[in-house]
Design a protein around this motif. Structure first.
Motif, PDB file in Angstrom:
ATOM      1  N   ALA A  95       0.820  -1.217   0.000  1.00 36.87           N
ATOM      2  CA  ALA A  95       0.000   0.000   0.000  1.00 36.87           C
ATOM      3  C   ALA A  95       0.849   1.261   0.000  1.00 36.87           C
ATOM      4  CB  ALA A  95      -0.924  -0.006   1.220  1.00 36.87           C
ATOM      5  N   GLY A  96       2.156   1.103   0.160  1.00 39.04           N
ATOM      6  CA  GLY A  96       3.051   2.249   0.126  1.00 39.04           C
ATOM      7  C   GLY A  96       3.237   2.944   1.460  1.00 39.04           C
ATOM      8  N   ALA A  97       2.941   2.276   2.546  1.00 42.08           N
ATOM      9  CA  ALA A  97       3.091   2.891   3.864  1.00 42.08           C
ATOM     10  C   ALA A  97       4.540   3.313   4.091  1.00 42.08           C
ATOM     11  CB  ALA A  97       2.659   1.908   4.950  1.00 42.08           C
ATOM     12  N   GLY A  98       4.717   4.529   4.588  1.00 41.29           N
ATOM     13  CA  GLY A  98       6.059   5.031   4.851  1.00 41.29           C
ATOM     14  C   GLY A  98       6.661   4.467   6.120  1.00 41.29           C
ATOM     15  N   ARG A  99       5.821   3.946   6.990  1.00 42.29           N
ATOM     16  CA  ARG A  99       6.294   3.279   8.208  1.00 42.29           C
ATOM     17  C   ARG A  99       5.264   2.235   8.584  1.00 42.29           C
ATOM     18  NH1 ARG A  99       9.969   3.686  12.230  1.00 42.29           N
ATOM     19  NH2 ARG A  99      10.822   5.560  11.228  1.00 42.29           N
ATOM     20  N   ILE A 100       5.744   1.059   8.961  1.00 41.92           N
ATOM     21  CA  ILE A 100       4.877  -0.016   9.435  1.00 41.92           C
ATOM     22  C   ILE A 100       5.165  -0.217  10.918  1.00 41.92           C
ATOM     23  CG2 ILE A 100       4.227  -2.432   9.196  1.00 41.92           C
ATOM     24  CD1 ILE A 100       5.297  -2.296   6.302  1.00 41.92           C
ATOM     25  N   LEU A 101       4.135  -0.139  11.720  1.00 44.33           N
ATOM     26  CA  LEU A 101       4.269  -0.340  13.155  1.00 44.33           C
ATOM     27  C   LEU A 101       3.573  -1.639  13.546  1.00 44.33           C
ATOM     28  CD1 LEU A 101       3.466   2.939  12.573  1.00 44.33           C
ATOM     29  CD2 LEU A 101       4.367   3.053  14.901  1.00 44.33           C
ATOM     30  N   TYR A 102       4.131  -2.319  14.532  1.00 43.41           N
ATOM     31  CA  TYR A 102       3.613  -3.629  14.925  1.00 43.41           C
ATOM     32  C   TYR A 102       3.658  -3.759  16.438  1.00 43.41           C
ATOM     33  CZ  TYR A 102       3.644  -8.672  15.790  1.00 43.41           C
ATOM     34  OH  TYR A 102       3.373  -9.920  16.286  1.00 43.41           O
ATOM     35  N   THR A 103       2.586  -4.308  17.023  1.00 45.33           N
ATOM     36  CA  THR A 103       2.564  -4.493  18.470  1.00 45.33           C
ATOM     37  C   THR A 103       3.213  -5.825  18.825  1.00 45.33           C
ATOM     38  OG1 THR A 103       0.316  -5.424  18.356  1.00 45.33           O
ATOM     39  CG2 THR A 103       0.519  -3.067  18.833  1.00 45.33           C
ATOM     40  N   SER A 104       4.442  -5.741  19.291  1.00 46.92           N
ATOM     41  CA  SER A 104       5.209  -6.910  19.682  1.00 46.92           C
ATOM     42  C   SER A 104       5.080  -7.113  21.193  1.00 46.92           C
ATOM     43  CB  SER A 104       6.670  -6.740  19.249  1.00 46.92           C
ATOM     44  OG  SER A 104       7.412  -7.915  19.450  1.00 46.92           O
ATOM     45  N   HIS A 105       6.024  -7.856  21.781  1.00 48.00           N
ATOM     46  CA  HIS A 105       5.969  -8.170  23.207  1.00 48.00           C
ATOM     47  C   HIS A 105       7.295  -7.818  23.858  1.00 48.00           C
ATOM     48  CE1 HIS A 105       5.055 -10.376  26.902  1.00 48.00           C
ATOM     49  NE2 HIS A 105       3.821 -10.540  26.455  1.00 48.00           N
ATOM     50  N   GLN A 106       7.270  -7.548  25.149  1.00 46.35           N
ATOM     51  CA  GLN A 106       8.423  -7.006  25.845  1.00 46.35           C
ATOM     52  C   GLN A 106       9.684  -7.866  25.732  1.00 46.35           C
ATOM     53  OE1 GLN A 106       6.402  -7.413  29.841  1.00 46.35           O
ATOM     54  NE2 GLN A 106       8.458  -7.982  30.456  1.00 46.35           N
ATOM     55  N   ALA A 107       9.544  -9.166  25.601  1.00 45.34           N
ATOM     56  CA  ALA A 107      10.723 -10.038  25.547  1.00 45.34           C
ATOM     57  C   ALA A 107      10.576 -11.048  24.417  1.00 45.34           C
ATOM     58  CB  ALA A 107      10.939 -10.734  26.880  1.00 45.34           C
ATOM     59  N   ALA A 108      10.205 -10.550  23.250  1.00 53.75           N
ATOM     60  CA  ALA A 108      10.059 -11.427  22.092  1.00 53.75           C
ATOM     61  C   ALA A 108      11.339 -12.221  21.876  1.00 53.75           C
ATOM     62  CB  ALA A 108       9.736 -10.601  20.848  1.00 53.75           C
ATOM     63  N   SER A 109      11.186 -13.531  21.703  1.00 54.42           N
ATOM     64  CA  SER A 109      12.357 -14.395  21.545  1.00 54.42           C
ATOM     65  C   SER A 109      11.942 -15.694  20.874  1.00 54.42           C
ATOM     66  CB  SER A 109      12.972 -14.706  22.915  1.00 54.42           C
ATOM     67  OG  SER A 109      13.909 -15.762  22.819  1.00 54.42           O
ATOM     68  N   PRO A 110      12.773 -16.202  19.963  1.00 49.63           N
ATOM     69  CA  PRO A 110      12.446 -17.480  19.312  1.00 49.63           C
ATOM     70  C   PRO A 110      12.535 -18.665  20.263  1.00 49.63           C
ATOM     71  CG  PRO A 110      14.624 -16.730  18.648  1.00 49.63           C
ATOM     72  CD  PRO A 110      14.008 -15.604  19.417  1.00 49.63           C
ATOM     73  N   THR A 111      13.102 -18.472  21.457  1.00 52.24           N
ATOM     74  CA  THR A 111      13.240 -19.573  22.408  1.00 52.24           C
ATOM     75  C   THR A 111      12.350 -19.409  23.637  1.00 52.24           C
ATOM     76  OG1 THR A 111      15.117 -18.491  23.498  1.00 52.24           O
ATOM     77  CG2 THR A 111      15.616 -20.002  21.680  1.00 52.24           C
ATOM     78  N   SER A 112      11.431 -18.468  23.591  1.00 49.19           N
ATOM     79  CA  SER A 112      10.579 -18.204  24.751  1.00 49.19           C
ATOM     80  C   SER A 112       9.728 -19.415  25.121  1.00 49.19           C
ATOM     81  CB  SER A 112       9.666 -17.012  24.468  1.00 49.19           C
ATOM     82  OG  SER A 112       8.739 -16.810  25.530  1.00 49.19           O
ATOM     83  N   LEU A 113       9.441 -19.529  26.408  1.00 48.38           N
ATOM     84  CA  LEU A 113       8.516 -20.556  26.883  1.00 48.38           C
ATOM     85  C   LEU A 113       7.066 -20.134  26.690  1.00 48.38           C
ATOM     86  CD1 LEU A 113      10.323 -21.489  30.236  1.00 48.38           C
ATOM     87  CD2 LEU A 113      10.351 -22.764  28.082  1.00 48.38           C
ATOM     88  N   PHE A 114       6.845 -18.868  26.366  1.00 51.50           N
ATOM     89  CA  PHE A 114       5.507 -18.315  26.151  1.00 51.50           C
ATOM     90  C   PHE A 114       5.299 -18.166  24.646  1.00 51.50           C
ATOM     91  CE2 PHE A 114       2.585 -14.453  26.500  1.00 51.50           C
ATOM     92  CZ  PHE A 114       1.482 -15.184  26.931  1.00 51.50           C
ATOM     93  N   PRO A 115       4.453 -19.008  24.029  1.00 52.63           N
ATOM     94  CA  PRO A 115       4.365 -19.059  22.561  1.00 52.63           C
ATOM     95  C   PRO A 115       4.170 -17.716  21.857  1.00 52.63           C
ATOM     96  CG  PRO A 115       3.191 -20.908  23.503  1.00 52.63           C
ATOM     97  CD  PRO A 115       3.599 -20.039  24.660  1.00 52.63           C
ATOM     98  N   PRO A 116       3.368 -16.770  22.375  1.00 53.61           N
ATOM     99  CA  PRO A 116       3.235 -15.503  21.648  1.00 53.61           C
ATOM    100  C   PRO A 116       4.559 -14.787  21.432  1.00 53.61           C
ATOM    101  CG  PRO A 116       1.477 -15.705  23.254  1.00 53.61           C
ATOM    102  CD  PRO A 116       2.439 -16.835  23.517  1.00 53.61           C
TER     103      PRO A 116
END
Length: 287
Positions: A95-116
């Motif tokens: 769509a041509g957005a000049g900035r994309i913002l995303y609501t992530s999580h405080q400790a996003a990690s590929p090895t987290s015990l919390f699936p989100p």
């Protein structure tokens, strides 16, 4: 145009309300799965269009004329969430957005015990590869998650949950305010943010103490074995997959994944962050 997805959800609704305080309604668009639920926003002059991350063909219309887009992470569990988030990100870029913002999580990690958090880590990685300015808002753990536990504790006098650990419980209102700053000030928050958290970490023993102070009652914190707690949840009508998912919040907390605080949220919103006491006081007023 500033576009917010998920604008009828708890966080999205707060973001749009605060955005309307800062910019004219005609500069705001929302993308929601059910446009009828956003009729009140249309009445205020906001552009309302239907958009569903799992049906990306319709997102081009929902994201039309985008200057910046805030993608609130898909409320889906598992790999479907990653695919849905990527579809929304792809549509935002197209769509041509000049900035994309995303609501992530405080400790996003590929090895987290919390699936989100694993979902958020994969989404952040995808965003970083696109070559488009982006902001991944690493939101603190929502303090509203305490409400269901507080309700049960007030009914029984015990806060009976599995062993946990410190969590920087953070209010939706503060995270909404930070998202609005990120949407309206292009240089305020760039890339992956520091954790956007309240200033203290508390465990469920602390929560029980606060509930007791606020109500004048004794609320006992009781540690329940993991398997026993899951069985109790199932007996109460929660499907086993959902109960097992909810348990991961406790296992991640006791591993220290949420034991982090950072001043960035308060600096961004220009005021002290709400406390768990504030959240529980609000809950008690409306229950």
């Amino acid at each position: 145009m500033l576009i917010v997805t998920g604008a009828t959800g708890r966080l999205g609704a707060l973001i749009v309300d605060r955005l309307l305080e800062r910019v004219p309604a005609e500069r705001i668009g929302v993308s929601v799965r059910d446009a009828g639920k956003a009729a009140h926003l249309a009445e205020r002059g906001v552009r309302v269009r239907a958009g569903d991350f799992t049906e990306p063909g319709g997102l081009a219309h929902a994201f039309e004329d985008a200057e910046r887009i805030l993608i609130i992470s898909a409320a889906i569990r598992g790999e479907g969430a990653v695919a849905a988030n990527r579809a929304a990100i792809d549509a935002a870029k197209a769509a041509g957005a000049g900035r994309i913002l995303y609501t992530s999580h405080q400790a996003a990690s590929p090895t987290s015990l919390f699936p989100p958090q694993r979902v958020h880590a994969a989404t952040e990685e995808y965003l970083a590869q696109l070559g488009v300015p982006y902001t991944a808002l690493r939101n603190g753990f929502y303090a509203s998650a305490l409400e269901q536990h507080a309700g049960a504790a007030l009914a029984t006098g015990t806060l009976a949950v599995p062993q946990d650990g410190p969590v920087s419980w953070t209010a939706h209102t503060d995270l909404a305010a930070a998202a609005v700053v990120a949407l309206t000030d292009n240089g305020a928050l760039d890339g992956v943010t520091p954790p956007l958290t309240a200033t203290r970490t508390l465990d469920f023993a602390d929560v029980a103490g606060i509930l007791g102070d606020l109500t004048g009652r004794t609320i006992n914190r009781v540690v329940v074995d993991d398997d026993e707690w899951v069985s109790r949840m199932i007996a109460g009508g929660v499907p086993r997959p959902a109960a097992n998912f909810l348990l991961t919040m406790f296992t991640a907390a006791r591993a220290g994944e949420f034991a982090v605080t950072d001043p960035t949220l308060e600096r961004t919103i220009g005021r002290p962050a709400a406390t768990v006491r504030d959240t529980l006081e609000s809950f008690l007023r409306v229950r």
